[in-house]
Scaffold this active site. Sequence first.
Site, short mmCIF file in Angstrom:
data_model
loop_
_atom_site.label_atom_id
_atom_site.label_comp_id
_atom_site.label_asym_id
_atom_site.label_seq_id
_atom_site.Cartn_x
_atom_site.Cartn_y
_atom_site.Cartn_z
N TRP A 1 -11.94 -3.69 -9.29
CA TRP A 1 -10.60 -3.77 -8.93
C TRP A 1 -9.74 -3.33 -9.97
O TRP A 1 -9.87 -2.59 -11.00
CB TRP A 1 -9.77 -5.46 -8.73
CG TRP A 1 -8.56 -5.40 -7.70
CD1 TRP A 1 -6.89 -5.92 -8.29
CD2 TRP A 1 -8.56 -5.34 -6.28
NE1 TRP A 1 -6.56 -5.54 -7.11
CE2 TRP A 1 -7.55 -5.46 -6.14
CE3 TRP A 1 -9.78 -4.97 -5.61
CZ2 TRP A 1 -6.72 -5.50 -4.30
CZ3 TRP A 1 -9.27 -5.31 -4.27
CH2 TRP A 1 -8.26 -5.60 -3.79
N ASP B 1 -1.27 1.08 -11.12
CA ASP B 1 0.49 0.21 -10.73
C ASP B 1 0.22 -0.06 -10.02
O ASP B 1 -0.10 -1.34 -9.50
CB ASP B 1 1.03 2.13 -9.91
CG ASP B 1 -0.13 2.21 -8.52
OD1 ASP B 1 -1.29 2.02 -8.80
OD2 ASP B 1 0.74 2.45 -7.47
N GLU C 1 -1.91 -0.72 -6.84
CA GLU C 1 -3.32 -1.15 -7.74
C GLU C 1 -4.21 -0.27 -7.66
O GLU C 1 -5.71 0.23 -7.57
CB GLU C 1 -3.65 -2.03 -6.95
CG GLU C 1 -3.10 -3.04 -6.58
CD GLU C 1 -3.38 -4.86 -6.09
OE1 GLU C 1 -3.78 -4.63 -4.46
OE2 GLU C 1 -3.83 -5.98 -6.66
N GLU C 2 -3.56 1.58 -7.42
CA GLU C 2 -4.19 2.71 -8.04
C GLU C 2 -4.36 3.07 -8.52
O GLU C 2 -5.70 4.66 -8.20
CB GLU C 2 -3.87 2.86 -6.85
CG GLU C 2 -4.38 2.51 -5.02
CD GLU C 2 -3.81 3.24 -3.49
OE1 GLU C 2 -3.33 2.88 -2.52
OE2 GLU C 2 -2.12 3.60 -3.97
N GLU D 1 2.27 -5.60 7.09
CA GLU D 1 2.89 -5.40 6.11
C GLU D 1 3.47 -3.83 6.49
O GLU D 1 3.91 -3.58 6.28
CB GLU D 1 1.33 -4.86 5.33
CG GLU D 1 1.30 -4.08 3.53
CD GLU D 1 0.28 -3.82 3.18
OE1 GLU D 1 -0.86 -3.22 4.17
OE2 GLU D 1 -0.31 -4.21 2.40
C1 NOJ Z 1 -5.97 -2.37 -1.89
C2 NOJ Z 1 -4.81 -1.78 -1.85
O1 NOJ Z 1 -4.51 -3.97 -2.77
C3 NOJ Z 1 -3.72 -1.37 -1.97
O2 NOJ Z 1 -2.99 -0.82 -2.76
C4 NOJ Z 1 -4.56 -0.12 -1.79
O3 NOJ Z 1 -3.92 1.27 -1.44
C5 NOJ Z 1 -6.31 -0.27 -0.54
N1 NOJ Z 1 -6.93 -1.39 -1.46
C6 NOJ Z 1 -6.88 0.86 -0.37
O4 NOJ Z 1 -6.94 1.11 -2.01
C1 NOJ Z 2 -1.33 -3.85 -1.51
C2 NOJ Z 2 -0.12 -3.49 -2.26
O1 NOJ Z 2 -0.40 -2.08 -2.58
C3 NOJ Z 2 -0.56 -4.78 -3.60
O2 NOJ Z 2 1.11 -4.39 -4.25
C4 NOJ Z 2 0.10 -5.92 -3.43
O3 NOJ Z 2 0.02 -6.84 -4.15
C5 NOJ Z 2 -1.18 -6.09 -2.14
N1 NOJ Z 2 -1.42 -5.91 -1.64
C6 NOJ Z 2 -1.08 -7.80 -2.44
O4 NOJ Z 2 -0.46 -8.14 -1.21
#
Ligand code: NOJ
Ligand code: NOJ
Length: 533
Positions: free
Chosen positions: A176, A246, A249-250, A496
């Site tokens: 992650w 960030d 999560e990327e 979402e």
């Molecule tokens: C799940 C992450 O939470 C999301 O922010 C991200 O864009 C996707 N995976 C794709 O990597």
């Molecule tokens: C993907 C989003 O990018 C992230 O900000 C969020 O925490 C997770 N999904 C779970 O909702």
Amino acid sequence: MTLLLPLVLVAYIVLYAFALSIPLHLHAVSSLIGGSRGLSGGYAQVQQPLKETLGDWVEREERIALERLLANVAPGGKDLEGVVEGSVVASPSREEPDYFYQWVRDAAITTSTLVDLYADDPSSQLSSSLSTILDAYANLQYTLQHTNNPSGTFSDLSGLGEPKFEIDGAPFVGNWGRPQRDGPALRAITLMAYLRAYNASHPWLWTSDSGEDWFKPLYDPKMPANSIIKADLEYVSHFWNESGFDLWEEVEGLHFFTAMVQMRALREGADLALAFGDDGAAEWYKLQAAYMEAFIPQFWDTQKGHLVETLESKRSGLDCGLLLGSLHGFPAAYANATHTPIYPPHSDEILVSLLALVQDQRTRFPINAAPPSSEDEEEDIVLEGVGLGRYPEDVYDGYGNKHSGGNPWFLCTSSAAEVLFRTAAHVSSTSSLTITDLSLPFYEALLASSSLDVDTGSYGPSDAVFHSVIERLVQTGDEFLSVVKKHAGAEGELSEQFDRNTGYMRGARDLTWSYGAFLQAGRARKATWGLGL
Ligand code: NOJ
Ligand code: NOJ
């Protein structure tokens, strides 16, 4: 508790009385939620009136959003077997995508909305259910903080940067983007708000023996920090200048959203430490907050003319995280409080960044396509409600790693509305509007349909521009909410994302954060009622 400084506390409560006084007219919700079905009952069938205005819809959707949000929270939520009490599940979706986890960020943001609802009327039936949830949330955070995980351990606090846990509270051990350093800040903000709200509704507690049992697990000056809020504040104060992932999560780096919530946590943390007689800590948190105040302006990019979400990134920097950072970094009630605002929603920098993001998304997503403009309008930059996604370069389609392209998100679209509503409330309450060289493009775009001339300068209630601006801010906020309305499901459900071509919902269904962001936009909208529009 006799050691504590009652005077400081009184000042503290008075200060935050503002924070608790935001009106909310969700009266119907308490009967809805507290009714015979209880928290885990089926969804209410809220009748759609024949002729429904946007305002009617917003109120109806607020009830639905709260109910569906609570369905994802234990205790009380629906179909949450195996979910440990105090958890906020990101979405009930267990595959494509699997969001059946608890993210520290999503949980803290969601729970802060519940704290606001609790604070509105602590004696309501709804609030008694909420306080069970809030206590469970707090208890679980202690456990999660002490759970060793792939980000680290509790003993050196590194484990607090872990972004997500299994629904039974076990660590999530898959690959992650970790650590994510916004989580502890958001959690501290939420629990500090709960502490203040609970203290205000139980005024005798602070000086009573049982008060110690209630407050101490949340904040205790003892070091090494073992109380929940203090541990998070120690984490934030020691790690804010280290890079992390960030909010999406990327990408790894230093991020505007993260920095804004960290700064707020440290500022409020200093006030809280003082109330607990923890003077040394108060000084330390204040000092770190001051460093952050000096650091955050680096996110302003003079050349681009807008804020950027991540420093030294290849991306444009336009990002819904800018809006969220401003909204979560600067609570509405702080307009009355002592902290100097830095990039609050009404700031020139946030407004022009919002305009630039809207311009991008308007042409990027086919569902936002504006009607063809007549020739003489071609050059005009227009501010209008559109579906907003996370950032221009986004490829996440909501389902997995196919990367078939980004889409508008409900939570980003609602957040744009909230920024505009809060700006309207701010302009109105200060009776002054200053249009600078920097913000002129925003106000020109905002007033595009008006025949009024705008110029740089200061305007007040005796100027027509002043009133037009407030009116247009609220109208444009409503346009963003109309987009949410258009793409919401038939039962008012929010996932979402919504598809950039078809407009249909996509990605994790019933995303808890979508409901929370909508509820906050609804609250901000109510704060614009009666502005003499
Ligand atoms: C799940 C992450 O939470 C999301 O922010 C991200 O864009 C996707 N995976 C794709 O990597
Ligand atoms: C993907 C989003 O990018 C992230 O900000 C969020 O925490 C997770 N999904 C779970 O909702």
